[in-house]
Design a protein around this motif. Structure first.
Motif, PDB file in Angstrom:
ATOM      1  N   THR A  86      22.010  28.657  39.521  1.00  0.00           N
ATOM      2  CA  THR A  86      21.203  27.964  38.615  1.00  0.00           C
ATOM      3  C   THR A  86      18.906  27.807  38.786  1.00  0.00           C
ATOM      4  O   THR A  86      19.574  28.661  40.521  1.00  0.00           O
ATOM      5  CB  THR A  86      21.558  26.520  38.932  1.00  0.00           C
ATOM      6  OG1 THR A  86      22.197  26.341  40.286  1.00  0.00           O
ATOM      7  CG2 THR A  86      23.185  26.216  38.097  1.00  0.00           C
ATOM      8  N   PRO A  87      18.503  27.531  37.656  1.00  0.00           N
ATOM      9  CA  PRO A  87      17.360  27.735  38.677  1.00  0.00           C
ATOM     10  C   PRO A  87      17.112  26.536  39.917  1.00  0.00           C
ATOM     11  O   PRO A  87      17.908  25.287  40.162  1.00  0.00           O
ATOM     12  CB  PRO A  87      16.489  27.112  37.410  1.00  0.00           C
ATOM     13  CG  PRO A  87      17.019  27.339  36.541  1.00  0.00           C
ATOM     14  CD  PRO A  87      18.950  27.153  36.530  1.00  0.00           C
ATOM     15  N   PRO A  94      16.774  27.951  44.298  1.00  0.00           N
ATOM     16  CA  PRO A  94      17.875  28.468  43.079  1.00  0.00           C
ATOM     17  C   PRO A  94      19.442  28.506  43.583  1.00  0.00           C
ATOM     18  O   PRO A  94      19.489  28.339  44.838  1.00  0.00           O
ATOM     19  CB  PRO A  94      17.661  29.893  42.470  1.00  0.00           C
ATOM     20  CG  PRO A  94      16.785  30.365  42.911  1.00  0.00           C
ATOM     21  CD  PRO A  94      16.658  30.358  44.700  1.00  0.00           C
ATOM     22  N   ILE A 288      19.056  33.576  39.295  1.00  0.00           N
ATOM     23  CA  ILE A 288      17.692  34.071  40.092  1.00  0.00           C
ATOM     24  C   ILE A 288      17.308  34.873  40.716  1.00  0.00           C
ATOM     25  O   ILE A 288      17.711  34.838  41.935  1.00  0.00           O
ATOM     26  CB  ILE A 288      16.434  32.303  39.556  1.00  0.00           C
ATOM     27  CG1 ILE A 288      17.535  31.555  39.273  1.00  0.00           C
ATOM     28  CG2 ILE A 288      15.416  32.379  39.853  1.00  0.00           C
ATOM     29  CD1 ILE A 288      17.411  31.846  37.441  1.00  0.00           C
ATOM     30  N   ARG A 290      14.507  36.735  42.324  1.00  0.00           N
ATOM     31  CA  ARG A 290      12.908  36.383  43.291  1.00  0.00           C
ATOM     32  C   ARG A 290      11.714  37.466  43.685  1.00  0.00           C
ATOM     33  O   ARG A 290      12.648  38.911  43.987  1.00  0.00           O
ATOM     34  CB  ARG A 290      12.799  34.784  43.911  1.00  0.00           C
ATOM     35  CG  ARG A 290      13.468  33.723  43.314  1.00  0.00           C
ATOM     36  CD  ARG A 290      12.856  32.694  43.701  1.00  0.00           C
ATOM     37  NE  ARG A 290      14.096  33.081  45.187  1.00  0.00           N
ATOM     38  CZ  ARG A 290      14.080  31.457  46.134  1.00  0.00           C
ATOM     39  NH1 ARG A 290      13.304  30.785  46.012  1.00  0.00           N
ATOM     40  NH2 ARG A 290      15.041  31.362  47.083  1.00  0.00           N
ATOM     41  N   THR A 296      11.746  37.191  37.155  1.00  0.00           N
ATOM     42  CA  THR A 296      13.147  36.179  38.101  1.00  0.00           C
ATOM     43  C   THR A 296      14.029  37.602  37.451  1.00  0.00           C
ATOM     44  O   THR A 296      15.376  36.763  37.742  1.00  0.00           O
ATOM     45  CB  THR A 296      13.297  34.742  37.938  1.00  0.00           C
ATOM     46  OG1 THR A 296      12.943  34.706  35.857  1.00  0.00           O
ATOM     47  CG2 THR A 296      12.470  34.000  38.114  1.00  0.00           C
TER      48      THR A 296
END
Length: 552
Positions: A86-87, A94, A288, A290, A296
């Protein structure tokens, strides 16, 4: 792709280098470990050769569509271990993905972890733009774990851990380990260590504090170095040894913290290690990703690394319990450590299931009753019958807790498992009134060493029984004591003048009368049944000289 072996023979390969400018993925040598249960091919998503079961993330057509929470990253297809990350919100890191249904259902998967390590730019409960998992004092590989401190801090992007993950997998022999990580930046040399510890390592509560744990014989560390401006990756394997070289060394799992001869020793065991780095852009998994550019959904070339360890080839006979990845400031193995992730639980040995039954069970047993315990130990995955021994302990009334037996007194010697079962010696150390509970402790032996973990079992049901009254069961009804029982002061003798019934017609009372005593706090005990009255047996009987006390 350029592969630079550290010797002339692939069979002796432990460390190798990968050119970051190549367009192809790193080919693994033919003896690369571990098995093909998880693809070590430089891809995050499953793009398997024949026979590979999993990769870190799903791939394939849109069917089946996995079920994820609203807003989660959902990669369709099959074959992945993790999905549905999940963001983050309001600058927070995240959320980590969960195991896929297929990974959860695979009985050969022993343990797994996915760590989303906060970056120095994140907002966490420990502050704004601070990474809460940094080393706050000078520490290097091999230092005493209990002396390490942590707290919020900032580290350079090239040393800042991002997503890190690992999984252990059971085989027909000893387990194997897989690990992977994503680099936040590939601009400049960086150095990542993947440490696997047998001790259960933790942190004190709060945003800063101390590590808690020990170093033990056989702990492993994979050191990965990106040099040449971050474009060439090499790896080396180290093992914790208690004694000076050439040994001999004690059994794996022996605690030996630094301070004497204990040290990390580089080892080269052909066929024990597999390692690869992505040589081209690859798609991110169901979470996600990074990097410093804000991307992303994909990982740049040389930003993803993965590897594996074959514990059978390494002749490792212990059980890992902790995964602790961290970064170094320089290529030297003794360079200062900067950032860490976790520490996270990760086990390589299965916890066996244990079924136990006390003989006798229930309540109202006579003091001195002969008692024993029987245990069956089995593999929850159903792949093997555990071998080893079981030690039995009996908790008396003063030791029993709400959960059963936490400590207890040993009953006889440890018993070998025969076809997965063992029975304790018999004991008659049951003369005190109250509840007794058993505890069984399994220790793996022979072929089960390094496969199954030590395990204990107790409960407050079939592992317990109660001794009710002094004398034979026919002397009285006994006491249906709770667990744990109240401290009880018994009557010194059973009397012939005891009342058996009380009747007060005007009040509508007609009830049996039970004998009761005093609790150690001086209060009168209550009768066994709520419909009965209780007669204080230490007082006078009705109709005799003195005070007779009946309540209910």
């Amino acid at each position: 792709m350029t592969v630079r072996p550290s010797s002339r023979r692939w069979a002796a390969l432990l460390a190798f280098a990968v050119s970051a400018t190549a367009a192809l993925l790193v080919p693994l040598p033919s003896n690369a470990a571990p098995s093909n249960w998880l693809a070590l091919d430089g891809n995050v998503r499953l793009t398997p050769p024949a026979g590979v079961t999993f990769d870190w993330a799903n791939s394939g057509s849109a069917s089946p569509v996995p079920t994820c929470p609203a807003g989660a990253v959902n990669v369709t297809g099959t074959g992945g271990l993790f999905n549905c990350g999940t963001p983050g919100a309001s600058g927070a890191p995240p959320g980590a993905p969960a195991l896929t249904p297929a990974a959860l259902a695979d009985p050969s998967r022993i343990s797994s972890t996915f760590i989303v390590d906060p970056l120095s730019s994140d907002t966490t409960p420990c502050g704004v733009s601070n990474d809460p998992t940094t080393f706050t004092t000078s520490v290097k590989n091999g230092d005493a774990i209990n002396g390490i401190t942590f707290g919020p801090g900032k580290v350079p992007n090239k040393n800042d851990l991002d997503n890190v993950y690992a999984v252990s997998h059971g085989t027909s022999a000893r387990p194997e380990l897989y690990f992977g990580a994503e680099r936040l930046s590939d601009n400049g040399d960086s150095h990542i260590d993947f440490e696997f510890l047998q001790s259960i390592v933790g942190l004190t509560a709060g945003c800063s504090g101390n590590f808690i744990g020990h170093r033990t014989e056989g702990d492993l560390l994979v050191a990965v170095d990106f040099t040449g401006g971050g474009g060439i990756a090499t790896n080396a394997l180290y093992q914790w040894h208690c004694n000076a070289e050439p040994g001999p060394q004690p059994a794996d799992g022996t605690v030996c913290d630094p301070g004497g001869t204990a040290h990390y020793q580089p080892i080269a065991v052909p066929g024990s290690t597999g390692f690869t780095v992505n040589g081209a852009i690859v798609a991110c998994g169901g979470w996600i990703c990074r990097d410093t550019g804000g991307v992303t959904t994909q990982l740049a070339a040389n930003d993803f690394l993965e590897g594996g360890l074959d514990l059978t080839v390494l002749s490792f006979t212990g059980c890992f319990h902790t995964f602790l990845p961290h970064t170094r400031t320089a290529q030297s193995f003794s360079a200062a450590l900067t950032d860490f992730a976790g520490p996270s639980p990760l086990t390589t040995c299965r916890i066996p299931a244990m079924t136990t039954a006390s003989s006798p069970t229930g309540f109202n047993q006579a003091p001195g009753v002969v008692a024993s315990d029987h245990v069956t130990v089995h593999d929850p995955a159903g792949s093997a019958t555990p071998a080893g021994t079981v030690a039995f302990f009996l908790c008396g009334p003063s030791q029993v807790t709400a959960g059963g037996c936490a400590t207890g007194n040993p009953v006889g010697a440890a018993k070998p498992l025969i076809a997965g079962a063992a029975t304790s010696d018999a004991t008659a150390a049951t003369t005190a009134l109250g509840t007794y509970c058993w505890r069984a402790v399994y220790t793996p032996g022979s072929a089960s060493v390094g496969i199954f973990d030590t395990a204990g079992h107790t409960d407050a049901g079939p592992e317990c029984f109660s001794v009710g009254v002094p004398g034979p069961p026919a002397a009285g009804r006994g006491l249906n004591l709770p667990m744990p029982p109240p401290d009880f002061v018994p009557a010194t003798a059973l009397r012939d003048d005891a009342p058996v019934e009380i009747s007060i017609p005007a009040q509508g009372i007609d009830a049996p009368v039970e004998r009761v005593g005093l609790l150690t706090n001086g209060a009168m005990a209550v009768p066994q049944f709520v419909s009965d009255a209780g007669w204080l047996e230490s007082g006078s009987a009705p109709g005799s000289v003195g005070n007779a006390v009946i309540g209910g």
